[in-house]
Design a protein around this motif. Structure first.
Motif, PDB file in Angstrom:
ATOM      1  N   ALA A 219       8.689  16.770  19.888  1.00  0.00           N
ATOM      2  CA  ALA A 219       7.949  17.378  18.780  1.00  0.00           C
ATOM      3  C   ALA A 219       8.828  18.309  17.950  1.00  0.00           C
ATOM      4  CB  ALA A 219       6.738  18.133  19.311  1.00  0.00           C
ATOM      5  N   ASP A 220       9.840  18.900  18.580  1.00  0.00           N
ATOM      6  CA  ASP A 220      10.737  19.806  17.856  1.00  0.00           C
ATOM      7  C   ASP A 220      11.484  19.108  16.724  1.00  0.00           C
ATOM      8  OD1 ASP A 220      10.091  22.037  19.328  1.00  0.00           O
ATOM      9  OD2 ASP A 220      11.721  21.786  20.772  1.00  0.00           O
ATOM     10  N   HIS A 221      11.631  17.786  16.827  1.00  0.00           N
ATOM     11  CA  HIS A 221      12.428  17.039  15.852  1.00  0.00           C
ATOM     12  C   HIS A 221      11.575  16.379  14.775  1.00  0.00           C
ATOM     13  CE1 HIS A 221      16.171  17.606  18.062  1.00  0.00           C
ATOM     14  NE2 HIS A 221      15.513  17.338  19.170  1.00  0.00           N
ATOM     15  N   VAL A 222      10.300  16.714  14.715  1.00  0.00           N
ATOM     16  CA  VAL A 222       9.447  16.210  13.633  1.00  0.00           C
ATOM     17  C   VAL A 222       9.904  16.817  12.314  1.00  0.00           C
ATOM     18  CG1 VAL A 222       7.092  16.253  12.698  1.00  0.00           C
ATOM     19  CG2 VAL A 222       7.475  15.753  15.127  1.00  0.00           C
ATOM     20  N   LEU A 223       9.923  16.009  11.273  1.00  0.00           N
ATOM     21  CA  LEU A 223      10.421  16.440   9.971  1.00  0.00           C
ATOM     22  C   LEU A 223       9.414  17.356   9.264  1.00  0.00           C
ATOM     23  CD1 LEU A 223      12.447  16.187   7.573  1.00  0.00           C
ATOM     24  CD2 LEU A 223      11.089  14.197   6.821  1.00  0.00           C
ATOM     25  N   VAL A 224       9.920  18.493   8.783  1.00  0.00           N
ATOM     26  CA  VAL A 224       9.121  19.382   7.923  1.00  0.00           C
ATOM     27  C   VAL A 224       9.898  19.531   6.620  1.00  0.00           C
ATOM     28  CG1 VAL A 224       7.921  21.580   7.717  1.00  0.00           C
ATOM     29  CG2 VAL A 224       8.360  20.623   9.979  1.00  0.00           C
ATOM     30  N   ARG A 225       9.360  19.013   5.536  1.00  0.00           N
ATOM     31  CA  ARG A 225      10.071  19.029   4.261  1.00  0.00           C
ATOM     32  C   ARG A 225      10.152  20.450   3.707  1.00  0.00           C
ATOM     33  NH1 ARG A 225       8.045  13.907   0.755  1.00  0.00           N
ATOM     34  NH2 ARG A 225       9.631  14.801  -0.626  1.00  0.00           N
ATOM     35  N   PRO A 226      11.178  20.728   2.915  1.00  0.00           N
ATOM     36  CA  PRO A 226      11.329  22.069   2.335  1.00  0.00           C
ATOM     37  C   PRO A 226      10.107  22.520   1.544  1.00  0.00           C
ATOM     38  CG  PRO A 226      13.337  20.785   2.012  1.00  0.00           C
ATOM     39  CD  PRO A 226      12.321  19.842   2.577  1.00  0.00           C
ATOM     40  N   GLU A 227       9.412  21.572   0.915  1.00  0.00           N
ATOM     41  CA  GLU A 227       8.222  21.935   0.141  1.00  0.00           C
ATOM     42  C   GLU A 227       7.124  22.499   1.046  1.00  0.00           C
ATOM     43  OE1 GLU A 227      10.484  18.705  -1.915  1.00  0.00           O
ATOM     44  OE2 GLU A 227       9.665  18.989   0.094  1.00  0.00           O
ATOM     45  N   VAL A 228       7.005  21.942   2.256  1.00  0.00           N
ATOM     46  CA  VAL A 228       5.999  22.422   3.210  1.00  0.00           C
ATOM     47  C   VAL A 228       6.408  23.788   3.758  1.00  0.00           C
ATOM     48  CG1 VAL A 228       4.821  21.945   5.388  1.00  0.00           C
ATOM     49  CG2 VAL A 228       5.288  20.081   3.792  1.00  0.00           C
ATOM     50  N   LEU A 229       7.699  23.953   4.036  1.00  0.00           N
ATOM     51  CA  LEU A 229       8.178  25.245   4.520  1.00  0.00           C
ATOM     52  C   LEU A 229       7.961  26.332   3.464  1.00  0.00           C
ATOM     53  CD1 LEU A 229      11.550  24.167   6.212  1.00  0.00           C
ATOM     54  CD2 LEU A 229       9.375  24.692   7.327  1.00  0.00           C
ATOM     55  N   GLY A 230       8.201  25.984   2.217  1.00  0.00           N
ATOM     56  CA  GLY A 230       7.950  26.935   1.143  1.00  0.00           C
ATOM     57  C   GLY A 230       6.479  27.273   1.022  1.00  0.00           C
ATOM     58  N   TYR A 231       5.631  26.281   1.275  1.00  0.00           N
ATOM     59  CA  TYR A 231       4.173  26.502   1.245  1.00  0.00           C
ATOM     60  C   TYR A 231       3.761  27.501   2.323  1.00  0.00           C
ATOM     61  CZ  TYR A 231      -0.804  25.182   1.205  1.00  0.00           C
ATOM     62  OH  TYR A 231      -2.174  25.197   1.120  1.00  0.00           O
ATOM     63  N   VAL A 232       4.313  27.352   3.528  1.00  0.00           N
ATOM     64  CA  VAL A 232       4.007  28.285   4.617  1.00  0.00           C
ATOM     65  C   VAL A 232       4.481  29.694   4.258  1.00  0.00           C
ATOM     66  CG1 VAL A 232       4.511  28.869   7.029  1.00  0.00           C
ATOM     67  CG2 VAL A 232       4.047  26.491   6.395  1.00  0.00           C
ATOM     68  N   SER A 233       5.662  29.794   3.658  1.00  0.00           N
ATOM     69  CA  SER A 233       6.188  31.105   3.268  1.00  0.00           C
ATOM     70  C   SER A 233       5.295  31.769   2.218  1.00  0.00           C
ATOM     71  CB  SER A 233       7.614  30.940   2.726  1.00  0.00           C
ATOM     72  OG  SER A 233       8.121  32.177   2.277  1.00  0.00           O
ATOM     73  N   ARG A 234       4.817  30.997   1.259  1.00  0.00           N
ATOM     74  CA  ARG A 234       3.946  31.561   0.211  1.00  0.00           C
ATOM     75  C   ARG A 234       2.603  31.996   0.783  1.00  0.00           C
ATOM     76  NH1 ARG A 234       5.961  27.119  -2.581  1.00  0.00           N
ATOM     77  NH2 ARG A 234       3.966  26.027  -2.457  1.00  0.00           N
ATOM     78  N   ILE A 235       2.105  31.255   1.786  1.00  0.00           N
ATOM     79  CA  ILE A 235       0.850  31.636   2.444  1.00  0.00           C
ATOM     80  C   ILE A 235       1.016  32.979   3.139  1.00  0.00           C
ATOM     81  CG2 ILE A 235      -0.691  31.063   4.366  1.00  0.00           C
ATOM     82  CD1 ILE A 235      -0.220  28.099   3.637  1.00  0.00           C
ATOM     83  N   ALA A 261       2.311  22.684  13.806  1.00  0.00           N
ATOM     84  CA  ALA A 261       2.138  21.581  12.861  1.00  0.00           C
ATOM     85  C   ALA A 261       2.995  20.383  13.249  1.00  0.00           C
ATOM     86  CB  ALA A 261       2.485  22.053  11.455  1.00  0.00           C
ATOM     87  N   LYS A 262       4.186  20.629  13.783  1.00  0.00           N
ATOM     88  CA  LYS A 262       5.038  19.530  14.241  1.00  0.00           C
ATOM     89  C   LYS A 262       4.354  18.751  15.369  1.00  0.00           C
ATOM     90  CE  LYS A 262       9.644  21.427  13.194  1.00  0.00           C
ATOM     91  NZ  LYS A 262      10.939  21.814  13.793  1.00  0.00           N
ATOM     92  N   THR A 263       3.829  19.485  16.352  1.00  0.00           N
ATOM     93  CA  THR A 263       3.163  18.834  17.482  1.00  0.00           C
ATOM     94  C   THR A 263       1.912  18.111  17.014  1.00  0.00           C
ATOM     95  OG1 THR A 263       3.967  20.586  18.947  1.00  0.00           O
ATOM     96  CG2 THR A 263       2.199  19.196  19.783  1.00  0.00           C
ATOM     97  N   TRP A 264       1.147  18.755  16.134  1.00  0.00           N
ATOM     98  CA  TRP A 264      -0.095  18.157  15.613  1.00  0.00           C
ATOM     99  C   TRP A 264       0.207  16.867  14.850  1.00  0.00           C
ATOM    100  CZ3 TRP A 264      -4.958  19.606  16.757  1.00  0.00           C
ATOM    101  CH2 TRP A 264      -6.010  19.136  15.960  1.00  0.00           C
ATOM    102  N   ALA A 265       1.295  16.872  14.082  1.00  0.00           N
ATOM    103  CA  ALA A 265       1.653  15.692  13.292  1.00  0.00           C
ATOM    104  C   ALA A 265       2.029  14.516  14.188  1.00  0.00           C
ATOM    105  CB  ALA A 265       2.813  16.034  12.350  1.00  0.00           C
ATOM    106  N   VAL A 266       2.925  14.747  15.161  1.00  0.00           N
ATOM    107  CA  VAL A 266       3.358  13.649  16.011  1.00  0.00           C
ATOM    108  C   VAL A 266       2.237  13.200  16.945  1.00  0.00           C
ATOM    109  CG1 VAL A 266       4.306  15.013  17.924  1.00  0.00           C
ATOM    110  CG2 VAL A 266       5.345  12.813  17.331  1.00  0.00           C
ATOM    111  N   ALA A 267       1.292  14.099  17.252  1.00  0.00           N
ATOM    112  CA  ALA A 267       0.128  13.706  18.053  1.00  0.00           C
ATOM    113  C   ALA A 267      -0.783  12.755  17.286  1.00  0.00           C
ATOM    114  CB  ALA A 267      -0.662  14.943  18.480  1.00  0.00           C
ATOM    115  N   HIS A 268      -0.635  12.730  15.969  1.00  0.00           N
ATOM    116  CA  HIS A 268      -1.379  11.782  15.135  1.00  0.00           C
ATOM    117  C   HIS A 268      -0.512  10.597  14.708  1.00  0.00           C
ATOM    118  CE1 HIS A 268      -4.128  15.226  14.902  1.00  0.00           C
ATOM    119  NE2 HIS A 268      -5.050  14.371  14.531  1.00  0.00           N
TER     120      HIS A 268
END
Length: 322
Positions: A219-235, A261-268
């Protein structure tokens, strides 16, 4: 290393089998079970604020049985000592030396029942082991092993004689949620099986405890795009600037949200995180990390409402156009 579609599919299949296995003991609570498993596979701890008799102990036992681990239940009371949790050094007269006797914290899944009834000193005994996976007694570190997860409970209706968890300790929990009462169909099914005293005892292992670390590593290696990381930072930034908030989301909270979110994504069955994953996990991961101001509380403002306002104000990225 990236997660391949085949690896994501196998992860999701294993995750679904684990959920179905636990659902045999906790009826009608599929979403809560998924959150608990996500917490375990993200190597975090879970805080349940719930009423008595809703299945908190059964959830802990079923979770431990599913991964073929051990479990322990600690009833937190005002007279509970830190050594009652972590263990103690006892002098062995035959060997003429001190020997460490492990406490109940040395199990795979530990249920800390009504954690806010214990003194702050005893509560703080959990801080090191929850953060670092070890207990230090007389200067000697004793690792608890993996998997390791604390499921702590609080009773929301009985606050007399309790010690509220400080913000620093709340932040140690990866998620906070509640099981809640079962719906009509689940209640009827539960009553039909009333001859079974402990449904969690019927739960058989789905994977070995050693496989939990392997799933977590994947799960640690699931891709998180920079746009999503920026979204988390803005939140997080919006939570700190919100006029009704006294304490917003810390960097640790941001890391927790991305990890879950990484674990949740790969679980789906996906090898990448989407905005929907962030939205789905925001309340259980961030809710206990946001403190509403006293004046706003007096006006009846809740954390749920604040998080809803934050997501209305912070625009989600359009990943299709990115």
């Amino acid at each position: 290393m990236t997660v391949s579609p085949d690896q994501a599919a196998r992860f999701a299949e294993t995750f679904d089998r684990m959920v179905a296995n636990i659902n045999a003991a906790i009826l009608g609570k599929d979403h809560v079970v998924r959150l608990a498993l996500t917490c375990l596979l993200s190597e975090g701890h879970l805080l349940l604020e719930d009423y008595p008799g809703t299945g908190k102990t059964s959830l802990a036992k079923a979770l431990a049985n599913t991964v073929k681990g051990t479990n322990a239940r600690i009833q937190f009371t005002p007279d509970l000592l830190p050594s009652d949790v972590t263990g103690v050094q006892i002098y062995d007269q035959r060997q003429q030396q001190f020997e460490f006797v492990p406490g109940p914290i040395f199990h795979s899944i530990v249920l800390a029942d009504e954690i806010n009834r214990a003194s702050p000193k005893t509560q703080s005994a959990l801080l090191e082991v929850m953060e670092e996976g070890q207990v230090t007694v007389d200067g000697v570190a004793h690792p608890v092993g993996k998997p390791f997860m604390v499921i702590a409970t609080q009773n929301p209706i009985e606050q007399a004689g309790t010690y509220r968890l400080p913000e620093a300790q709340l932040d140690r929990f990866l998620m906070k949620t509640s099981i809640g009462y079962p719906d009509h169909d689940a209640t009827v099914a539960l009553l039909e099986g009333s001859a079974v005293r402990d449904r969690s005892a019927w739960v058989d292992p789905v994977i070995l405890d050693t496989a939990v670390s392997q799933l977590s590593a994947l799960a640690d290696h699931v891709l998180v795009r920079p746009e999503v990381l920026g979204y988390v930072s803005r939140i997080a930034d919006a939570s700190r600037r919100h006029p009704k908030v006294r304490l917003g989301v810390s960097p640790r909270g941001c890391l927790a949200l991305v990890r879950c979110a990484k674990t949740w994504a790969v679980a789906h069955g996906r090898s990448f995180v989407t905005v929907d994953d962030i939205l789905c996990l925001a309340l259980p991961v961030l809710g206990h990390r946001i403190l509403v101001g006293s004046e706003a509380q007096f006006d009846g403002v809740t954390v749920d409402q604040v998080i809803g306002e934050i997501f209305q104000d912070v625009a989600a990225p359009d990943l299709r156009a990115a």
